[in-house]
Design a protein around this motif. Structure first.
Motif, PDB file in Angstrom:
ATOM      1  N   UNK A 137       0.815  -1.216   0.000  1.00 24.39           N
ATOM      2  CA  UNK A 137       0.000   0.000   0.000  1.00 24.39           C
ATOM      3  C   UNK A 137       0.851   1.269   0.000  1.00 24.39           C
ATOM      4  N   UNK A 138       2.114   1.162   0.438  1.00 22.41           N
ATOM      5  CA  UNK A 138       2.926   2.362   0.595  1.00 22.41           C
ATOM      6  C   UNK A 138       3.992   2.532  -0.480  1.00 22.41           C
ATOM      7  N   UNK A 139       4.322   1.468  -1.182  1.00 23.69           N
ATOM      8  CA  UNK A 139       5.387   1.541  -2.174  1.00 23.69           C
ATOM      9  C   UNK A 139       4.980   2.374  -3.389  1.00 23.69           C
ATOM     10  N   UNK A 140       5.992   2.969  -4.020  1.00 25.05           N
ATOM     11  CA  UNK A 140       5.780   3.699  -5.273  1.00 25.05           C
ATOM     12  C   UNK A 140       6.177   2.842  -6.476  1.00 25.05           C
ATOM     13  N   UNK A 141       6.405   1.551  -6.207  1.00 20.35           N
ATOM     14  CA  UNK A 141       6.836   0.640  -7.271  1.00 20.35           C
ATOM     15  C   UNK A 141       5.727   0.451  -8.306  1.00 20.35           C
ATOM     16  N   UNK A 142       4.491   0.398  -7.818  1.00 21.48           N
ATOM     17  CA  UNK A 142       3.357   0.198  -8.722  1.00 21.48           C
ATOM     18  C   UNK A 142       2.766   1.545  -9.141  1.00 21.48           C
ATOM     19  N   UNK A 143       2.193   1.546 -10.320  1.00 23.24           N
ATOM     20  CA  UNK A 143       1.476   2.731 -10.744  1.00 23.24           C
ATOM     21  C   UNK A 143       0.169   2.834  -9.947  1.00 23.24           C
ATOM     22  N   UNK A 144      -0.418   4.001  -9.973  1.00 21.49           N
ATOM     23  CA  UNK A 144      -1.633   4.237  -9.202  1.00 21.49           C
ATOM     24  C   UNK A 144      -2.744   3.285  -9.646  1.00 21.49           C
ATOM     25  N   UNK A 145      -3.285   2.555  -8.671  1.00 20.33           N
ATOM     26  CA  UNK A 145      -4.387   1.639  -8.969  1.00 20.33           C
ATOM     27  C   UNK A 145      -3.954   0.280  -9.480  1.00 20.33           C
ATOM     28  N   UNK A 146      -2.638   0.006  -9.523  1.00 22.10           N
ATOM     29  CA  UNK A 146      -2.160  -1.271 -10.054  1.00 22.10           C
ATOM     30  C   UNK A 146      -1.574  -2.178  -8.983  1.00 22.10           C
ATOM     31  N   UNK A 147      -1.720  -1.829  -7.730  1.00 23.94           N
ATOM     32  CA  UNK A 147      -1.200  -2.677  -6.646  1.00 23.94           C
ATOM     33  C   UNK A 147      -1.922  -4.017  -6.643  1.00 23.94           C
ATOM     34  N   UNK A 148      -1.196  -5.118  -6.475  1.00 26.35           N
ATOM     35  CA  UNK A 148      -1.819  -6.457  -6.473  1.00 26.35           C
ATOM     36  C   UNK A 148      -2.853  -6.588  -5.363  1.00 26.35           C
ATOM     37  N   UNK A 149      -3.884  -7.387  -5.577  1.00 27.84           N
ATOM     38  CA  UNK A 149      -4.941  -7.584  -4.567  1.00 27.84           C
ATOM     39  C   UNK A 149      -4.496  -8.567  -3.488  1.00 27.84           C
ATOM     40  N   UNK A 150      -3.724  -8.089  -2.550  1.00 26.66           N
ATOM     41  CA  UNK A 150      -3.174  -8.949  -1.504  1.00 26.66           C
ATOM     42  C   UNK A 150      -4.171  -9.070  -0.352  1.00 26.66           C
ATOM     43  N   UNK A 151      -4.541 -10.304  -0.030  1.00 26.44           N
ATOM     44  CA  UNK A 151      -5.522 -10.549   1.027  1.00 26.44           C
ATOM     45  C   UNK A 151      -4.862 -10.534   2.400  1.00 26.44           C
ATOM     46  N   UNK A 152      -5.664 -10.280   3.433  1.00 30.65           N
ATOM     47  CA  UNK A 152      -5.213 -10.356   4.814  1.00 30.65           C
ATOM     48  C   UNK A 152      -6.060 -11.370   5.576  1.00 30.65           C
ATOM     49  N   UNK A 153      -5.480 -11.894   6.658  1.00 29.93           N
ATOM     50  CA  UNK A 153      -6.136 -12.911   7.471  1.00 29.93           C
ATOM     51  C   UNK A 153      -5.976 -12.539   8.951  1.00 29.93           C
ATOM     52  N   UNK A 154      -6.681 -13.223   9.852  1.00 32.61           N
ATOM     53  CA  UNK A 154      -6.601 -12.862  11.274  1.00 32.61           C
ATOM     54  C   UNK A 154      -5.197 -12.889  11.866  1.00 32.61           C
ATOM     55  N   UNK A 155      -4.268 -13.676  11.281  1.00 35.85           N
ATOM     56  CA  UNK A 155      -2.914 -13.723  11.842  1.00 35.85           C
ATOM     57  C   UNK A 155      -1.905 -12.993  10.959  1.00 35.85           C
TER      58      UNK A 155
END
Length: 352
Positions: free
Chosen positions: A85-103
């Motif tokens: 979410x914080x990197x400038x490596x990706x263009x705007x709106x192109x960040x991969x859809x990384x999921x989160x879990x309880x741990x």
């Protein structure tokens, strides 16, 4: 590093999409790999079956996790779930859809992986212990070779699953779990060769607990004085974790430090308590060993249910230390002493 991190995120997304049905399995793998399993489950078993292995498990786990904490502060590694979410490596709106879990939402730095490192430490000790027992029993060469191949194969399989689980959960990048495994094996090898740990005095337990704690706190204060904020990761976790309830104080570096130091201090108290010295020889029978293991595991699961509020951080850390110390005192001294009193009382009654 951005390119390396991006490859790690791609692998995490691949694992999450391909193995989405195996979320519970990966969650279980991460949970079992936590050193909590070593202190509350594995140690009571090994301590009563083979005392030197039980002692080595605790020393390796504590030293390894302490080193992991220091390395994390030095390396200041990112974690995938906030980096994406914080990197400038990706263009705007192109960040991969990384999921989160309880741990997923660990609050400390990411490198090296504590789960991968702890699992490597603990499993290395257990594998070498079983091979040592086989050698002492004069196991035939061919059978020993097959056992050796099977156990080390199991070791690398376990590590692979743990590493995959940490990447799947978006808690670590691949290079962080690999670094954890390598460092864990090195720590286990070095500590296992230290023979003095089997005869350490109470003064040594106290001194080492004090020195390790003081060094970590002093290192933190030194870097803070120099303008380095070692708790920067807590802000990132609070900012980017999708559910605030997934952030737990017990995942912070200081909580981990106090738990481990409590475990080491508790082991010292148990090994040098008067009641331990009184039952050390008497608790060698098979019945007492089985009884000690069974009752210790039961009591530790009850102790594990004891939770406390994290509103006051100081009280939380103190109680974490005390809980960890008592968790080691139960199987080393308290349970064997009680069982010896019960069995010896019955024997005395029969003699009358």
């Amino acid at each position: 590093m951005d390119l390396l991190h991006s490859w790690g995120v791609e692998l995490a997304v691949h694992l999450q999409s391909r193995y989405s049905k195996h979320e519970e399995f990966f969650t279980l793998a991460s949970t079992v790999a936590d050193l909590h399993t070593t202190f509350f489950c594995l140690f009571p078993i090994w301590f009563h079956l083979r005392r030197d292995t039980g002692l080595r498990l605790i020393w390796v786990a504590v030293i390894g996790d302490w080193l992991n904490l220091v390395l994390k502060w030095v390396l200041s590694g990112e974690r995938p779930y906030w980096w994406v979410h914080e990197t400038h490596f990706y263009r705007k709106g192109e960040a991969p859809p990384l999921l989160q879990f309880p741990i997923t939402c660990e609050t400390g730095p990411g490198s090296p992986s504590g789960h991968a490192m702890g699992a490597a430490c603990v499993w290395y000790v257990m594998v070498t212990a079983v091979l040592s027992i086989a050698a002492e029993k004069r196991c035939p060469a061919l059978l020993y070779r097959l056992l050796q191949m099977g156990l080390w194969g199991l070791f690398f399989l376990v590590e692979l699953v743990v590493c995959m689980s940490r990447v799947f959960m978006a808690a670590h990048f691949p290079h962080q779990v690999i670094a954890g495994v390598i460092t864990g094996i090195l720590v286990a090898e070095v500590v296992s060769k230290s023979k003095w740990i089997y005869k350490a005095s109470m003064n040594q337990y106290f001194l080492i607990t004090f020195c390790l704690t003081s060094f970590a706190i002093g290192f933190y204060l030194l870097l803070k004085t120099l303008g380095v904020d070692l708790l920067w990761t807590l802000d990132k976790a609070q900012k980017w974790c999708i559910k605030p309830e997934w952030i737990h104080l017990d995942s912070t570096p200081f909580a981990s430090l106090l738990r481990n130091m409590g475990s080491l201090f508790g082991l010292g108290l148990g090994m040098h308590s008067p009641i331990y010295n009184g039952v050390k020889k008497k608790s060698a029978t098979t019945a007492l060993k089985i009884g000690s293991i069974t009752i210790s595991l039961f009591l530790l699961q009850l102790l594990n249910e004891w939770t406390f509020s994290s509103e006051n951080h100081l009280i939380f850390y103190i109680l974490s230390f005390c809980k960890s110390a008592f968790a080691l005192l139960i199987p080393t001294a308290v349970v064997p002493w009680v069982l010896c009193r019960v069995f010896m009382g019955k024997t005395d009654g029969k003699n009358l």
